[in-house]
Design a protein around this motif. Structure first.
Motif, short mmCIF file in Angstrom:
data_model
loop_
_atom_site.label_atom_id
_atom_site.label_comp_id
_atom_site.label_asym_id
_atom_site.label_seq_id
_atom_site.Cartn_x
_atom_site.Cartn_y
_atom_site.Cartn_z
N UNK A 166 77.38 72.83 46.65
CA UNK A 166 76.85 71.20 46.72
C UNK A 166 76.86 70.63 45.51
N UNK A 167 77.32 69.08 45.63
CA UNK A 167 77.41 68.54 44.40
C UNK A 167 76.80 67.04 44.55
N UNK A 168 76.34 66.70 43.50
CA UNK A 168 75.63 65.25 43.32
C UNK A 168 76.28 64.47 42.26
N UNK A 169 76.90 63.18 42.81
CA UNK A 169 77.53 62.45 41.90
C UNK A 169 77.22 60.82 42.23
N UNK A 170 77.66 59.93 41.17
CA UNK A 170 77.44 58.46 41.32
C UNK A 170 78.58 57.97 41.86
N UNK A 171 78.69 56.85 42.55
CA UNK A 171 79.91 55.96 42.99
C UNK A 171 80.88 56.10 41.85
N UNK A 229 82.68 58.50 40.39
CA UNK A 229 82.92 59.74 39.85
C UNK A 229 83.90 60.60 40.66
N UNK A 230 84.29 61.59 39.95
CA UNK A 230 84.96 62.53 40.77
C UNK A 230 84.10 63.73 41.12
N UNK A 231 84.68 64.45 42.13
CA UNK A 231 84.02 65.84 42.45
C UNK A 231 84.83 67.01 42.69
N UNK A 232 84.61 68.24 42.39
CA UNK A 232 85.43 69.33 42.86
C UNK A 232 84.83 70.03 43.81
N UNK A 233 85.51 70.65 44.81
CA UNK A 233 85.14 71.62 45.80
C UNK A 233 86.00 72.81 45.80
N UNK A 234 85.53 73.89 45.15
CA UNK A 234 86.13 75.18 45.06
C UNK A 234 86.24 75.76 46.60
N UNK A 235 87.42 76.63 46.78
CA UNK A 235 87.60 77.36 47.65
C UNK A 235 88.43 78.45 47.56
N UNK A 236 88.19 79.86 47.48
CA UNK A 236 89.23 81.01 47.39
C UNK A 236 88.99 82.05 48.69
N UNK A 255 80.30 60.61 50.98
CA UNK A 255 79.14 61.55 50.99
C UNK A 255 79.14 62.04 52.58
N UNK A 256 78.68 63.69 52.46
CA UNK A 256 78.79 64.30 53.55
C UNK A 256 78.94 65.62 53.42
N UNK A 257 79.41 66.33 54.58
CA UNK A 257 79.62 68.04 54.85
C UNK A 257 81.06 68.08 54.55
N UNK A 258 81.54 68.92 53.67
CA UNK A 258 82.93 69.39 53.62
C UNK A 258 82.74 70.84 53.97
N UNK A 259 83.85 71.22 54.73
CA UNK A 259 84.12 72.57 55.30
C UNK A 259 85.47 72.99 54.75
N UNK A 260 85.58 74.02 54.12
CA UNK A 260 86.79 74.83 53.77
C UNK A 260 87.04 75.86 54.75
N UNK A 296 77.73 70.39 50.77
CA UNK A 296 77.23 69.04 50.68
C UNK A 296 77.59 68.02 49.53
N UNK A 297 78.04 67.04 49.70
CA UNK A 297 78.45 66.01 48.67
C UNK A 297 77.46 64.99 48.78
N UNK A 298 76.61 64.61 47.76
CA UNK A 298 75.63 63.72 47.61
C UNK A 298 76.47 62.53 46.75
N UNK A 299 76.46 61.30 47.24
CA UNK A 299 77.21 60.10 46.44
C UNK A 299 76.01 59.03 46.28
N UNK A 300 75.51 59.08 45.06
CA UNK A 300 74.69 58.09 44.65
C UNK A 300 75.22 56.47 44.49
#
Length: 993
Positions: free
Chosen positions: A513-518, A520-527, A578-583, A597-601
């Motif tokens: 889960x990540x929490x960022x401001x409008x 900004x960048x976000x990284x979702x890892x997946x292996x 903002x929302x749910x990301x699925x890998x 889940x990614x929260x964008x403030x």
């Protein structure tokens, strides 16, 4: 041997017997291969209702029927449920079309349909009616004359002759063919009965009238004997109230038709006709004729049903008429049958649903015969059920047909077209379904084996009804060779495949889960881990929708630098991200997923539910509902307004001045009275200004008395005994109410010539304040004398000179000359003004050979005084319209001799009195001007360059049209050389030495 068998009955028709005696001979077992392309009849053309003119010279009528089928179909026709005797000479067949020779109303009028059949079955066409059209002539008896008092209404009866069908159109002849009367608000021809109605008779209506009737179905027209109409003059025509004499009745219309209603009234004056739909808006497709007497509804729909009213009114009274339009509908398919193949022994539900008004009933035909009514369900079908089926939906307005062929399939199981996969992959711990789909009819029974072991249903193994094998919680020991066996009463077959077990795919590094401001960048890892013999791919989805990286490459990117890694980078994130990301890590065998889940403030979303209440002159109350805070608390709200005076939205003054983030109501204050406003609300948090709410509906504040005084009051001058007062008008925002205007107050000041003036605004709410007082000069008197000794001198065909003697008054500022042609009205006079110092004026651009009237008046700022006596004069005839024709240009010593033909003036042109010659350098307008009465002139040879010699005729009417010739200053050739050149050049010249 495996064989695909398709069974359908073979129809053998004995044309010598009636349909009721048809017998069916079924030949089951005749081998029909899978490649067989045969099919039953499908109509491509069916008979339609036909009207045959009784007076037609063609001598035959054709009813069409054409079907596509393999093998080719056989056709048969029936009339009024009896066979058409095709052996008779009166009938012939062209393909499937029925041709009737020398049609006879007594023998051939009726209902026809066609039958098309082959060995797959028979279908029956739609029914078509053959009618015989006619339009008899009008009776030969003379029609009596009609006498009507002028101003009274009247009707001329058409009384059309016997006819069929009833689709006549009507017009009325006046005195002779082809003069037809045109319908207007006073005259109307009903297309229902053909009568001619005149609201009130005028003397111009006198004449002989004939009803002209046309039948479009048989392209024939007839007209009645003439009816003399004689208006009886009245000293005074008496008005009488509107009286509707053409009334429409209740109408039953089919959806999609055009419906016409007629309404016409007698009355004096001619009544106006208005239409409305009672208690409902008129249909959008309604059209009203120019005269108002006809309402036409194009493409009528069910919602257009209702009560319609026409109202006729004049100054003496009104009349109303109402009737209903009932809209019904032809049957229309909701779901209909199509060609179908079913296994022998199975059940069939064949849906056939139609809509319409009234609701249609459903009936069925099988191979052309009545078979069933309502819903059709067949159980345990046999070869007897094969054939051509027709579903018919019908109501009182007609019927629609849906045709389909039912084939019964019988086939021993075979895997030839769809064998099992030779290699099936499944992941350890997962689930696999091994398909077994042979072709077979009836449906076979299935069994499975692994190697030599027969498989039965258990906790991990399930054999589906369609033959598929399901294995759950797969282990390595489940790998091996699997065989599917299929058997029915026609035979048996089997097919084999090998199941290979692979390592499962597993997510080993899940996104967090990540929490960022409008912004900004976000990284979702997946292996993931997976079977090395397979290929691995990663799929990302957002809120359940797969991300298309080709389209979303601005915000979404993948990290291809890491092996076996599907890391997702979200750049410049916005609220919408903002929302749910699925890998999902997947191979061709299995997959594994993990979500975060990614929260964008960001700034707040738009407030909702904006309402305006308590509207006053300078304030309104607003309420709203809280919008999304986008994960950052709302700190305050701002109310914004927009009016027709502003280009965009502006912050409004509010009560309270600061609207806290927990509030959902406030007032907008200091508004402009009687102004149209829109409002919206914007929320703010620590991350910025949010999106505005949807704008409110436009409202207008209450009015108030003006509170601003006009400015720049001034004026002075004006016409005699008038005072001109001016001021800067108040802009729209200061009107504050309707009935806006100005009040002007003035009084004398220091004598008669000066006035004190002040101005204030007012509206329906009251008066505003007065402006500052201004002092202005009142107007002077207009001159009281007329100029004397007015004279006119004619200068040419287009110019005259006017002179006069000045008036003695000192207040003259200018003189005005008015002039007009005798064939024009004085009101169209031209005006020319000159200063008070001038004693004459030149009038130009006049018409030649025309009488003109001229007068002169003295004027100042208060107006013009009396005019002088009117002087009349004639302009001269126009100058010659023909140019002089230059016949030679000869060089003689140091001069050129130019010669031209004499110009003869026409009878309406001024006589030629001489010629004007302009000698000028080429390219310039000025030069030396000569006058001569001769037809030639000598001019000097130019020293350098080219010169132009222009010649024009001169007359009392002015100068005529120009001819010109160019001459050059180049040295002349020797006489010997000139003698050699002239014959070659073919030039005729006159030489003088």
């Amino acid at each position: 041997m495996k064989m695909w068998l398709l069974f359908s009955p073979l129809l053998l028709v004995s044309f010598a017997s009636s349909l009721s005696e048809f017998t069916w001979h079924r030949r089951y077992g005749h081998g029909v291969s899978e490649e067989d392309k045969g099919f039953g009849p499908i109509f491509e053309e069916q008979p339609i209702n036909t009207i045959y003119p009784e007076e037609s010279l063609e001598g035959k009528v054709s009813l069409n029927c054409r079907a596509r089928a393999s093998p080719f179909p056989v056709y048969k026709w029936r009339m009024n449920n009896g066979d058409v005797d095709l052996t008779s000479d009166r009938y012939s067949m062209v393909g499937g079309n029925l041709v009737i020779n020398n049609p006879d109303k007594q023998k051939d009028a009726g209902v026809y349909y066609c039958l098309a059949s082959n060995n797959y079955g028979m279908v029956r066409s739609t029914e078509a009616t053959l009618s015989f059209g006619y339009l008899d002539p009008f009776p030969p008896e003379e029609r009596p004359e009609v006498r009507v008092k002028e101003g009274k209404g009247m009707v001329l009866l058409c009384d059309p002759p016997y006819h069929f069908p009833d689709d006549l159109s009507y017009r009325w002849l006046l005195n002779e063919f082809p003069v037809f009367i045109t319908m207007d608000k006073r005259r109307f021809v009903s297309q229902t009965n053909g009568n001619l109605y005149i609201a009130n008779v005028e003397s111009s209506d006198k004449g002989n009238y004939s009803c002209f009737v046309s039948s479009p179905s048989i392209t024939k027209s007839v007209f009645s004997k003439f009816i003399p109409l004689i208006p009886i003059p009245e000293r005074t025509t008496k008005p009488y109230p509107a009286d509707i004499v053409v009334q429409f009745k209740d109408v039953y219309a089919l959806m999609g038709q055009n419906v016409t209603l007629e309404c016409f009234a007698l009355g004096n004056p001619v009544p106006d006709i208005r239409w409305r739909k009672v208690l409902e808006p008129m249909p959008s497709t309604a059209e009203i004729s120019t005269s108002g007497a006809v309402l036409k509804i194009i493409n009528i729909q069910l919602e257009d049903e209702g009560l319609y009213e026409c109202e006729a009114e004049n100054i003496r009274g009104r009349d109303k008429h109402q009737a209903k339009i009932y809209v019904q509908a032809f049957p229309e398919w909701v779901e209909h049958i199509n060609d179908t193949e079913v296994d022998i022994g199975s059940d069939l539900y064949w849906p056939c649903v139609a809509t319409g008004k009234p609701i249609p009933t459903i009936r069925w035909l099988k191979n052309g015969y009545a078979y069933h009514r309502g819903e059709l369900r067949l159980y345990d079908v046999t070869f007897e059920n094969a054939g051509m089926y027709q579903c018919i939906a019908e109501n009182t307005h007609g019927a629609i047909y849906a045709n389909a062929e039912l084939k019964i399939l019988a086939l021993a199981p075979t895997f030839e077209m769809n064998p099992m996969k030779k290699k099936i992959l499944a992941a350890k711990g997962g689930r696999v379904i091994i398909e077994c789909k042979p072709k077979a009819a009836p449906k076979p029974k299935f069994s499975w084996s692994k190697g030599t072991e027969w498989l039965v249903n258990g906790s991990r193994i399930l054999i589906w009804e369609d033959g598929s094998l399901e294995i759950n919680n797969i282990t390595r020991s489940d790998g091996g060779v699997y065989t599917c066996f299929a058997e029915n009463n026609r035979g048996k077959a089997n097919s084999t495949g090998t199941l290979v077990i692979t390592d499962p795919t597993r997510i080993i590094l899940a996104p967090l889960n990540a929490d960022i401001t409008v912004g900004e960048n976000a990284t979702m890892q997946c292996a993931a881990s997976f079977d090395s013999a397979l290929d691995l791919t990663f799929v990302w989805s957002f809120n359940g929708y797969v991300i298309d990286f080709n389209k979303e490459n601005i915000h979404y990117q993948r990290n291809f630098m890491l092996d076996n890694n599907g890391e997702l980078l979200i750049r410049n994130a916005q609220l919408k991200h903002a929302g749910r990301y699925t890998c999902t890590a997947q191979t061709i065998v299995d997959n594994s997923s993990a979500s975060a889940d990614l929260v964008v403030r960001g700034p707040p979303g738009p407030p909702g539910g904006l309402r305006i209440e308590d509207v006053r002159a300078t304030s309104v109350a607003l309420t709203w509902s809280r919008g999304s805070d986008n994960h950052s608390p709302i700190s305050k709200y701002t109310i914004q307004t927009k009016t027709q005076l502003s280009d965009g939205w502006k912050d409004a003054k509010t009560d309270p001045p600061i609207i806290e983030g927990n509030m959902e109501a406030a007032k907008a204050v200091d508004l402009i009275p009687w102004m149209e406003y829109e409002f919206r609300v914007v929320a703010t948090n620590t991350l910025g200004l949010g999106e505005p709410s949807i704008p409110s509906n436009k409202i207008k504040t209450d009015g108030a008395a003006p509170n601003v005084a006009p400015s720049d009051v001034g004026g002075g001058g004006g016409s005699n005994r008038e005072l001109t007062i001016t001021w800067a008008p108040l802009s729209r925002e200061y009107h504050y109410g309707n009935n806006f205007g100005y009040i002007v107050a003035f009084k004398p000041f220091d004598g008669e010539e000066w006035k004190k003036v002040k101005v204030k605004a007012f509206n329906s709410k009251g008066d505003g304040p007065y402006s500052l007082i201004a002092v202005i000069n009142s107007a002077q008197d207009a001159p009281s004398e007329a100029p004397t000794e007015v004279g006119v001198k004619v200068l040419s065909s287009s110019e005259i000179s006017v002179h006069w003697k000045h008036v003695l008054e000192k207040i003259v500022e200018n003189y005005q000359i008015r002039y007009w042609a005798a064939h024009d009205k004085e009101a169209a006079a031209h005006r020319v003004q000159v200063s008070s110092q001038e004693y004459s004026a030149r009038l130009e651009n006049l018409l030649p050979d025309t009488q003109y009237f001229v007068e002169v008046g003295a004027c100042n700022s208060a107006g013009c005084g009396p005019s002088s006596d009117v002087i009349d004069t004639f302009t001269k005839k126009a100058p010659p319209s023909q140019p002089p024709r230059i016949i030679s240009s000869v060089r003689s010593g140091s001069r050129y001799i130019i010669t031209w033909d004499h110009v003869v003036a026409l009878s309406n042109e001024s006589t030629v009195t001489g010629y004007k010659v302009l000698y000028r350098p080429d390219g310039q307008h000025d030069g030396k001007l000569y006058s001569t009465h001769k037809h030639s002139i000598e001019v000097p040879i130019p020293r350098d360059g080219e010169y132009v010699v222009e010649v024009r005729a001169h007359s009392d009417g002015g100068d005529g049209v120009v001819s010109q010739v160019k001459i050059s200053g180049a040295s002349a050739p020797s006489p010997g050389l000139l003698g050699l050149l002239l014959p070659a050049l073919g030039v005729l010249v006159f030489l003088e030495f």
